[in-house]
Design a protein around this motif. Structure first.
Motif, PDB file in Angstrom:
ATOM      1  N   GLU A 168      84.145  11.614 -37.680  1.00  0.00           N
ATOM      2  CA  GLU A 168      84.313  10.189 -37.964  1.00  0.00           C
ATOM      3  C   GLU A 168      85.347  10.025 -39.072  1.00  0.00           C
ATOM      4  O   GLU A 168      85.161  10.523 -40.183  1.00  0.00           O
ATOM      5  CB  GLU A 168      82.986   9.571 -38.392  1.00  0.00           C
TER       6      GLU A 168
ATOM      7  N   VAL B 218      87.256   5.545 -36.717  1.00  0.00           N
ATOM      8  CA  VAL B 218      87.421   6.209 -35.428  1.00  0.00           C
ATOM      9  C   VAL B 218      86.373   7.313 -35.319  1.00  0.00           C
ATOM     10  O   VAL B 218      86.215   8.124 -36.234  1.00  0.00           O
ATOM     11  CB  VAL B 218      88.829   6.820 -35.289  1.00  0.00           C
ATOM     12  N   LYS B 219      85.641   7.345 -34.202  1.00  0.00           N
ATOM     13  CA  LYS B 219      84.618   8.358 -33.983  1.00  0.00           C
ATOM     14  C   LYS B 219      85.007   9.225 -32.790  1.00  0.00           C
ATOM     15  O   LYS B 219      85.429   8.708 -31.756  1.00  0.00           O
ATOM     16  CB  LYS B 219      83.264   7.707 -33.733  1.00  0.00           C
ATOM     17  N   LEU B 220      84.871  10.538 -32.956  1.00  0.00           N
ATOM     18  CA  LEU B 220      85.246  11.478 -31.917  1.00  0.00           C
ATOM     19  C   LEU B 220      84.095  12.435 -31.635  1.00  0.00           C
ATOM     20  O   LEU B 220      83.628  13.123 -32.549  1.00  0.00           O
ATOM     21  CB  LEU B 220      86.466  12.307 -32.343  1.00  0.00           C
TER      22      LEU B 220
ATOM     23  N   THR C  94      87.528  16.023 -26.159  1.00  0.00           N
ATOM     24  CA  THR C  94      86.969  14.897 -26.887  1.00  0.00           C
ATOM     25  C   THR C  94      87.368  13.596 -26.223  1.00  0.00           C
ATOM     26  O   THR C  94      88.204  13.573 -25.303  1.00  0.00           O
ATOM     27  CB  THR C  94      87.459  14.924 -28.357  1.00  0.00           C
ATOM     28  N   ARG C  95      86.759  12.510 -26.695  1.00  0.00           N
ATOM     29  CA  ARG C  95      87.097  11.177 -26.217  1.00  0.00           C
ATOM     30  C   ARG C  95      87.386  10.291 -27.411  1.00  0.00           C
ATOM     31  O   ARG C  95      86.663  10.310 -28.417  1.00  0.00           O
ATOM     32  CB  ARG C  95      85.946  10.571 -25.400  1.00  0.00           C
ATOM     33  N   LEU C  96      88.468   9.532 -27.285  1.00  0.00           N
ATOM     34  CA  LEU C  96      88.849   8.550 -28.284  1.00  0.00           C
ATOM     35  C   LEU C  96      88.863   7.196 -27.597  1.00  0.00           C
ATOM     36  O   LEU C  96      89.808   6.868 -26.871  1.00  0.00           O
ATOM     37  CB  LEU C  96      90.218   8.891 -28.876  1.00  0.00           C
ATOM     38  N   ASP C  97      87.795   6.407 -27.814  1.00  0.00           N
ATOM     39  CA  ASP C  97      87.612   5.157 -27.075  1.00  0.00           C
ATOM     40  C   ASP C  97      87.671   5.444 -25.574  1.00  0.00           C
ATOM     41  O   ASP C  97      86.842   6.157 -25.059  1.00  0.00           O
ATOM     42  CB  ASP C  97      88.637   4.116 -27.527  1.00  0.00           C
TER      43      ASP C  97
ATOM     44  N   SER D 123      90.074   7.143 -24.061  1.00  0.00           N
ATOM     45  CA  SER D 123      90.992   8.268 -23.835  1.00  0.00           C
ATOM     46  C   SER D 123      90.209   9.573 -23.772  1.00  0.00           C
ATOM     47  O   SER D 123      89.356   9.848 -24.617  1.00  0.00           O
ATOM     48  CB  SER D 123      92.027   8.361 -24.966  1.00  0.00           C
TER      49      SER D 123
ATOM     50  N   TYR E 186      95.709   2.486 -32.967  1.00  0.00           N
ATOM     51  CA  TYR E 186      95.350   3.295 -34.123  1.00  0.00           C
ATOM     52  C   TYR E 186      96.436   3.323 -35.203  1.00  0.00           C
ATOM     53  O   TYR E 186      96.249   3.941 -36.244  1.00  0.00           O
ATOM     54  CB  TYR E 186      95.047   4.729 -33.671  1.00  0.00           C
TER      55      TYR E 186
END
Length: 744
Positions: A366, A377-379, A400-403, A405, A435
């Motif tokens: 985070e 932003v949380k990953l 991982t996922r970013l929103d 993505s 971002y």
């Protein structure tokens, strides 16, 4: 443990030697004769000088004892001092001697100073004092009630490396010493070292229990305290406590309830460390233990960190260690940015590399910063890590996922010193604008963006190569798909080539080069068959131009700020479009209005660009020469069924302004934009100047030039009429004469 065994043998031998000396002196005591005899023996057998400066006293009550005054021993074949004792006293119980047992009541030594030197050939300066015929199978039996060493020192110097270490102010108290004994010990001293730099005082206290024949050694209620400086650490404080530390028969090691705490300051930063090991065992090469916890803290004005590492299910051997669970909790801050992490994984560690493997890394990251549009932003993290220090290689994989993505990263190291990296990044979709920091609030004062520094010096230490793929990308408002780029970084240079993407119904390809030497940047970019209207609208928020076609850019620059880069921009650019429109002005309408003003002596008037007006064209082309941030063009050409446009001008990139003069001539057709109204204006050329800052462009009809052109056109038209009339009159006269000659 051989070291402790040798130490015990040495202490036993010392006790036996001193006891024998007491017996000998008791029977035939002659202090002066003894001094001379000892000096002679040492000189003949060891080539060292023994000097007993003080008195030699013998006591018989309550125990048989011997006391020596100041005594020194020289180096081998040298007058330099090797060892010195200010005073020493040993007392022996008389009654046990009658039964053949040696019981030393006490050994007291004050002012003992010893200098140990490791010579360049690897030998020590005491090697000649060691006996080669010792028999370890017959250990010396001894029994010492206590030992006390006061105001003493030990110095060590390595002539090969130049390193030096010293223990000063040594105070040592030991209880009972024998082949097997229990007692308490206390040690304090000051440690000074040149490499590494250390100046610290320490105290050690513990209860000991050992048995030399059984090879059993143990320390209980261990307490170690250190206070001083080490390396670049100031105000260093270390405490180590353990309920039990033992080595049993067969080399089995046990540690119970061990706690290590340390604090220090470094360059104004406060550092802290705590290690908690409830139980550890190493037996026959097998390691096992309960949960091991390590906590590290950093506290400074602009940054802080709190890291907790927990290891559970520990097992293994001296060659390899495994842990069923390794967890990391991180809470860090740098200025206004913060990072939190909670990660878990099994652990496999091998000592032959050494190498480490984290096969199933999982958890969450985070990150927060006020400039982020979403603030936080949380990953989620899923991946693995392998590293081999011996082979200087490492491999890291992350999903991982970013929103919305999905990101897959592969990162490897092919060399650690200097670091060389390889990477592969694959992202299905990414809105990078989400971002990036938002633009500054216009209501708040802000600095000149051209003063923002640009520093590429970080590239000098970078050695990396890899590829990046993004299925769908939005960056600075521009939307792209199928983005692919290859990156090579070495020697302070970064080359991004080739680069390709699909965008706005067309494609892009090119290369970007960065050079830390001189802060230089070069860009080659070709946009093929793109729809330029949505591209300009998304990139710049402007409604300037429509059309499909090609754009080529080849530029380079250098500088330490954004403004300097703009001013140093050199290169070229070209544009070729079809089936488009120039937005903001209707040239046919403006020409018609200009003609109406000709008769009334109209003056030049400024016309703001209008979002509802546009001028259609079937094709447009232009090329630019860019020098020192100024782009100049003299071949602008555009045409449509109803007009022809030619122009020249310049674009001042550092000042973000434009100055352009376009000449518009209506074609001899009534078809096209404005139809019949435009047909009445065919042949008329109207100069239109486009100027002003990019944010607020203005159009102006140059009526002065228009009137001159119109007057010139009228004069030319009247001249042509007169020429035509004169020609007709001459032709008529010639015809009349011919008729007369022919008689007609």
């Amino acid at each position: 443990m051989k070291v402790l065994k040798f130490a015990a043998f040495a202490l036993g031998g010392l006790a036996a030697l001193l006891a024998a000396a007491v017996l000998y002196v008791a029977i035939t005591f002659d202090a002066a004769k003894m001094k001379g005899e000892l000096k002679r023996v040492v000189q003949e057998q060891k080539q060292r000088t023994l000097d007993i400066e003080g008195d030699v006293d013998l006591s018989f009550y309550p125990n048989l004892g011997l006391k020596l005054g100041r005594t020194t021993l020289s180096e081998y074949k040298s007058a330099d001092r090797f060892a010195q004792v200010e005073s020493a006293r040993v007392s022996v119980a008389v009654m046990p001697l009658l039964s053949g047992a040696l019981v030393v009541d006490e050994i007291r030594i004050e002012g003992a100073h010893l200098t140990v030197v490791r010579l360049k050939d690897g030998r020590f300066n005491f090697s000649d004092l060691l006996s080669d015929d010792s028999d370890e199978s017959s250990p010396v039996k001894f029994d010492v009630a206590g030992l006390k060493l006061a105001t003493s020192s030990l110095a060590f110097r390595d002539e090969a490396t130049g390193a030096s270490h010293a223990l000063d102010d040594i105070e040592l108290t030991l209880g009972k010493l024998a082949n097997a004994a229990r007692g308490k010990m206390a040690l304090s001293a000051r440690l000074q070292s040149s490499a590494p730099a250390i100046d610290s005082r320490f105290t050690l206290a513990a209860a000991y229990d050992y048995d030399l024949p059984a090879q059993r050694y143990a320390l209980d209620d261990l307490s170690l305290k250190v206070d001083g400086e080490a390396l670049d650490l100031k105000s260093l404080k270390v405490t180590l406590g353990a309920a039990h530390v033992g080595v049993l028969d067969g080399g089995r090691l046990e540690v119970k309830k061990a706690v290590l705490e340390a604090s220090a300051s470094r360059a104004g930063d406060a550092l802290g460390l705590k290690l908690d090991a409830p139980a550890l065992q190493l037996a026959e090469g097998a390691l096992s233990g309960e949960q091991l916890t390590v906590n590290a803290k950093l506290d400074a004005r602009a940054r802080s960190a709190d890291v907790t590492l927990r290891v559970s299910g520990l097992e293994g051997s001296a060659d390899a260690v495994k842990a069923a669970g390794l967890s990391l909790d991180l809470n860090a801050r740098m200025d206004d940015a913060s990072l939190k992490a909670a990660l878990q994984t099994p652990l496999a560690l091998r000592m032959d590399g050494p190498s480490v493997e984290l096969p199933a890394l999982a958890g969450n990251l985070e990150a927060s910063h006020p400039s982020l549009p979403m603030k936080t932003v949380k990953l989620p993290v899923k991946g693995s890590l392998k590293a081999d220090l011996g082979k200087q290689s490492a491999a890291f994989e992350l999903d991982t996922r970013l929103d919305d993505s999905t990101i897959r990263l592969k990162l490897g190291a092919t060399r650690f010193d200097p670091l060389a990296l390889v990477f592969d990044v694959d992202i299905d979709r990414l809105n990078a604008d989400r971002y990036l920091p938002k633009s500054a609030d216009a209501s708040k004062p802000a600095g000149n963006p051209d003063d923002a520094p640009v520093d590429l010096s970080a590239l000098k230490g970078l050695d990396a190569r890899g590829s990046v793929k993004v299925g769908e990308l939005q960056l600075s408002g521009i939307r792209m798909s199928h983005v692919k780029l290859e990156v090579k970084a070495a020697g302070g240079k970064v080359e991004v080539a080739p680069f390709s993407a699909a965008l706005y119904k067309g494609s892009a390809s090119g290369a970007l080069n960065l050079n830390a030497d001189g802060n230089r940047i070069a860009l080659k970019q070709t946009l093929s068959d793109i729809d330029i209207h949505p591209l300009i609208r998304d990139a710049a928020g402007k409604d300037l131009l429509e059309g499909r076609g090609n754009v080529a850019i080849d530029v380079s620059t250098a500088g330490g700020t954004v403004g300097a880069l703009k001013k140093a921009l050199d290169g070229s650019a070209s544009l070729k479009l079809r089936d488009g429109a120039l937005r903001g002005i209707n040239l046919a309408k403006s020409v018609r209005e200009a003609k109406a003003k000709l008769g009334g002596g109209g003056e030049s008037a400024v016309q703001k660009a209008s979002a509802t007006e546009k001028t259609d064209f079937s094709e447009m082309s232009a090329s630019f020469r860019i020098q020192k941030g100024i782009a100049r063009n003299d071949d602008l050409a555009a045409s449509s069924p109803f007009l022809r446009l030619a122009g020249a001008g310049s674009v001042d990139i550092p000042q973000s302004t434009l100055d352009y003069l376009a000449k518009v001539t209506l074609a001899a057709t009534s078809k096209g934009q404005d139809g019949k109204a435009a047909a009445d204006l065919r042949g008329l050329t109207v100069p239109v100047r486009l100027y002003g800052p990019f944010a607020s462009l203005d159009y102006r009809i140059e009526f002065g030039d228009l009137l001159k052109d119109a007057a010139r056109g009228q004069i030319e038209a009247q001249t042509q009429k007169l020429q035509d009339r004169a020609k007709d009159k001459v032709q008529q006269q010639v015809g009349d004469k011919l008729k007369g000659l022919l008689g007609r």
